[in-house]
Write an enzyme that holds these catalytic residues in place. Structure first.
Site, PDB file in Angstrom:
ATOM      1  N   ARG A   1      -2.837  -3.584   8.544  1.00 10.08           N
ATOM      2  CA  ARG A   1      -4.121  -4.270   8.423  1.00 10.08           C
ATOM      3  C   ARG A   1      -3.973  -5.795   8.346  1.00 10.08           C
ATOM      4  O   ARG A   1      -2.971  -6.324   7.877  1.00 10.08           O
ATOM      5  CB  ARG A   1      -4.933  -3.752   7.229  1.00 10.08           C
ATOM      6  CG  ARG A   1      -4.473  -4.242   5.892  1.00 10.08           C
ATOM      7  CD  ARG A   1      -5.428  -3.751   4.814  1.00 10.08           C
ATOM      8  NE  ARG A   1      -4.864  -4.000   3.496  1.00 10.08           N
ATOM      9  CZ  ARG A   1      -5.459  -3.621   2.379  1.00 10.08           C
ATOM     10  NH1 ARG A   1      -6.597  -2.976   2.408  1.00 10.08           N
ATOM     11  NH2 ARG A   1      -4.892  -3.879   1.221  1.00 10.08           N
TER      12      ARG A   1
ATOM     13  N   LYS B   1     -12.006   1.072   0.761  1.00  9.55           N
ATOM     14  CA  LYS B   1     -13.004   0.715  -0.254  1.00  9.55           C
ATOM     15  C   LYS B   1     -13.724  -0.581   0.097  1.00  9.55           C
ATOM     16  O   LYS B   1     -14.943  -0.652   0.034  1.00  9.55           O
ATOM     17  CB  LYS B   1     -12.359   0.532  -1.640  1.00  9.55           C
ATOM     18  CG  LYS B   1     -11.776   1.772  -2.248  1.00  9.55           C
ATOM     19  CD  LYS B   1     -11.419   1.549  -3.711  1.00  9.55           C
ATOM     20  CE  LYS B   1     -10.431   0.420  -3.943  1.00  9.55           C
ATOM     21  NZ  LYS B   1      -9.068   0.686  -3.497  1.00  9.55           N
TER      22      LYS B   1
ATOM     23  N   ARG C   1       2.772  -0.886  -4.491  1.00 11.23           N
ATOM     24  CA  ARG C   1       1.350  -0.820  -4.870  1.00 11.23           C
ATOM     25  C   ARG C   1       0.862   0.622  -4.936  1.00 11.23           C
ATOM     26  O   ARG C   1       0.061   0.979  -5.777  1.00 11.23           O
ATOM     27  CB  ARG C   1       0.499  -1.644  -3.888  1.00 11.23           C
ATOM     28  CG  ARG C   1       0.689  -3.144  -4.116  1.00 11.23           C
ATOM     29  CD  ARG C   1       0.069  -3.959  -3.019  1.00 11.23           C
ATOM     30  NE  ARG C   1      -1.356  -3.746  -2.919  1.00 11.23           N
ATOM     31  CZ  ARG C   1      -2.040  -3.768  -1.784  1.00 11.23           C
ATOM     32  NH1 ARG C   1      -1.422  -3.967  -0.646  1.00 11.23           N
ATOM     33  NH2 ARG C   1      -3.327  -3.583  -1.796  1.00 11.23           N
TER      34      ARG C   1
ATOM     35  N   ARG D   1      -1.973  -9.467   4.934  1.00  9.46           N
ATOM     36  CA  ARG D   1      -2.113  -9.878   3.538  1.00  9.46           C
ATOM     37  C   ARG D   1      -0.740 -10.068   2.933  1.00  9.46           C
ATOM     38  O   ARG D   1       0.187  -9.349   3.276  1.00  9.46           O
ATOM     39  CB  ARG D   1      -2.852  -8.771   2.775  1.00  9.46           C
ATOM     40  CG  ARG D   1      -4.207  -9.186   2.278  1.00  9.46           C
ATOM     41  CD  ARG D   1      -4.940  -8.034   1.692  1.00  9.46           C
ATOM     42  NE  ARG D   1      -4.367  -7.562   0.434  1.00  9.46           N
ATOM     43  CZ  ARG D   1      -5.030  -6.783  -0.430  1.00  9.46           C
ATOM     44  NH1 ARG D   1      -6.263  -6.415  -0.164  1.00  9.46           N
ATOM     45  NH2 ARG D   1      -4.469  -6.382  -1.541  1.00  9.46           N
TER      46      ARG D   1
ATOM     47  N   ARG E   1      -8.810  -0.407 -13.046  1.00  7.64           N
ATOM     48  CA  ARG E   1      -7.555  -0.042 -12.389  1.00  7.64           C
ATOM     49  C   ARG E   1      -6.653   0.730 -13.351  1.00  7.64           C
ATOM     50  O   ARG E   1      -5.614   1.220 -12.952  1.00  7.64           O
ATOM     51  CB  ARG E   1      -6.898  -1.359 -12.028  1.00  7.64           C
ATOM     52  CG  ARG E   1      -5.981  -1.521 -10.853  1.00  7.64           C
ATOM     53  CD  ARG E   1      -6.500  -1.360  -9.505  1.00  7.64           C
ATOM     54  NE  ARG E   1      -5.680  -1.967  -8.496  1.00  7.64           N
ATOM     55  CZ  ARG E   1      -6.137  -2.850  -7.610  1.00  7.64           C
ATOM     56  NH1 ARG E   1      -7.366  -3.268  -7.658  1.00  7.64           N
ATOM     57  NH2 ARG E   1      -5.352  -3.288  -6.677  1.00  7.64           N
TER      58      ARG E   1
HETATM   59  P1  AMP Z   1      -6.884  -5.494  -4.422  1.00 13.97           P
HETATM   60  O1  AMP Z   1      -7.432  -6.517  -3.499  1.00 13.97           O
HETATM   61  O2  AMP Z   1      -7.942  -4.773  -5.208  1.00 13.97           O
HETATM   62  O3  AMP Z   1      -5.932  -4.534  -3.752  1.00 13.97           O
HETATM   63  O4  AMP Z   1      -6.032  -6.279  -5.528  1.00 13.97           O
HETATM   64  C1  AMP Z   1      -4.876  -7.039  -5.164  1.00 13.97           C
HETATM   65  C2  AMP Z   1      -3.979  -7.230  -6.383  1.00 13.97           C
HETATM   66  O5  AMP Z   1      -4.685  -7.932  -7.423  1.00 13.97           O
HETATM   67  C3  AMP Z   1      -3.516  -5.939  -7.043  1.00 13.97           C
HETATM   68  O6  AMP Z   1      -2.375  -5.380  -6.399  1.00 13.97           O
HETATM   69  C4  AMP Z   1      -3.221  -6.411  -8.459  1.00 13.97           C
HETATM   70  O7  AMP Z   1      -1.996  -7.114  -8.516  1.00 13.97           O
HETATM   71  C5  AMP Z   1      -4.339  -7.423  -8.707  1.00 13.97           C
HETATM   72  N1  AMP Z   1      -5.550  -6.776  -9.306  1.00 13.97           N
HETATM   73  C6  AMP Z   1      -6.775  -6.647  -8.735  1.00 13.97           C
HETATM   74  N2  AMP Z   1      -7.640  -5.999  -9.560  1.00 13.97           N
HETATM   75  C7  AMP Z   1      -6.924  -5.714 -10.675  1.00 13.97           C
HETATM   76  C8  AMP Z   1      -7.234  -5.039 -11.900  1.00 13.97           C
HETATM   77  N3  AMP Z   1      -8.453  -4.507 -12.133  1.00 13.97           N
HETATM   78  N4  AMP Z   1      -6.251  -4.928 -12.827  1.00 13.97           N
HETATM   79  C9  AMP Z   1      -5.016  -5.443 -12.612  1.00 13.97           C
HETATM   80  N5  AMP Z   1      -4.654  -6.076 -11.495  1.00 13.97           N
HETATM   81  C10 AMP Z   1      -5.592  -6.220 -10.515  1.00 13.97           C
END
Ligand code: AMP
Length: 225
Positions: free
Chosen positions: A127, A15, A171, A160, A90
């Site tokens: 990654r 994404k 996750r 990461r 989410r």
């Molecule tokens: P991402 O970079 O989108 O994979 O987000 C990394 C982490 O941030 C996720 O695993 C969640 O812990 C938190 N996070 C990001 N966006 C959201 C969201 N919309 N709702 C809840 N937690 C979020």
């Protein structure tokens, strides 16, 4: 008409890369809730302190906090001309809140990037992102290994914090439980399409462009896509 775009898909679907390409091509901001949270963690703000521990466990930050962040961000002038949301919504409650935030704006266009579970685990555990600017180079340059430098800013490429195997599994579980239901939530709308994310990144980009163009056209004319 403003392009108000959501890309759905599991962690590791690509994404971030696809959204960056779109944002650049269309001249609209990519709004990544994960990036906003990582910046807060980096800066050591109150939000960062609360979110950091949750993120490290692969769990989700509360809907209330996330909805507040996105409401405020979408209210800024640059997002009025269109936006690409990354990592939000989410959960179904976040999606419902977003429908409310969108009242009086051009319709949301929703594309889903579909990738099988085993491929996601493979991608996520290999990654790397830049320690300095957070840019994700793994998809663009799969050969770049640990210790290589970021193409954008020269920072060190590192895994990461939430990409170790145990957290990746967590996750993905969180995704299946909380986020995958969004495919049903949006799937019935005429403004939704799914593309195959297991293809080469450029092919995925082409498929996404075709899907977004068809949906934008249909939305503008009021006809179903
Ligand atoms: P991402 O970079 O989108 O994979 O987000 C990394 C982490 O941030 C996720 O695993 C969640 O812990 C938190 N996070 C990001 N966006 C959201 C969201 N919309 N709702 C809840 N937690 C979020």
């Amino acid at each position: 008409m403003a392009l108000n775009l959501i890309m759905l898909g599991p962690p590791g679907a690509g994404k971030g890369t696809q959204e960056e390409r779109f944002a650049k091509a269309k001249g609209i901001p990519k709004i990544s809730t994960g990036d906003i949270l990582r910046e807060a963690v980096h800066a050591g703000t109150e939000l960062g302190k609360r979110a950091g521990a949750i993120m490290e466990r692969g769990e989700l930050v509360s809907d209330d906090i996330m909805i507040g962040i996105v409401r405020e961000r979408l209210d800024r002038a640059d997002a009025r001309a269109g936006f690409i949301l990354d990592g939000f919504p989410r959960t179904v409650p976040q999606a419902k809140a977003l429908d409310g935030i969108m009242t009086g704006r051009d319709p949301l266009i929703v594309v889903n990037i579909d990738v099988a579970h085993d491929e996601l685990v493979r991608r996520l555990t290999t990654r790397l992102i830049c320690q300095e600017c957070g840019s994700n180079a793994a998809v663009e340059d799969a050969a770049a290994g640990l210790g290589s430098r970021c193409k954008k800013c020269g920072g060190a490429m590192v895994p990461r914090a939430d990409d170790n195997a145990a957290v990746v599994i967590e996750r993905l579980k969180t995704y299946v439980r909380d986020t995958k239901p969004l495919v049903d939530f949006y799937g019935a709308r005429p403004t939704y399409r799914s593309v195959n994310g297991a293809q080469a990144p450029n092919t995925v980009t082409a498929d996404l462009e075709a899907a977004v163009a068809a949906l934008s056209k249909a939305t503008a004319s009021g006809a179903p896509a």
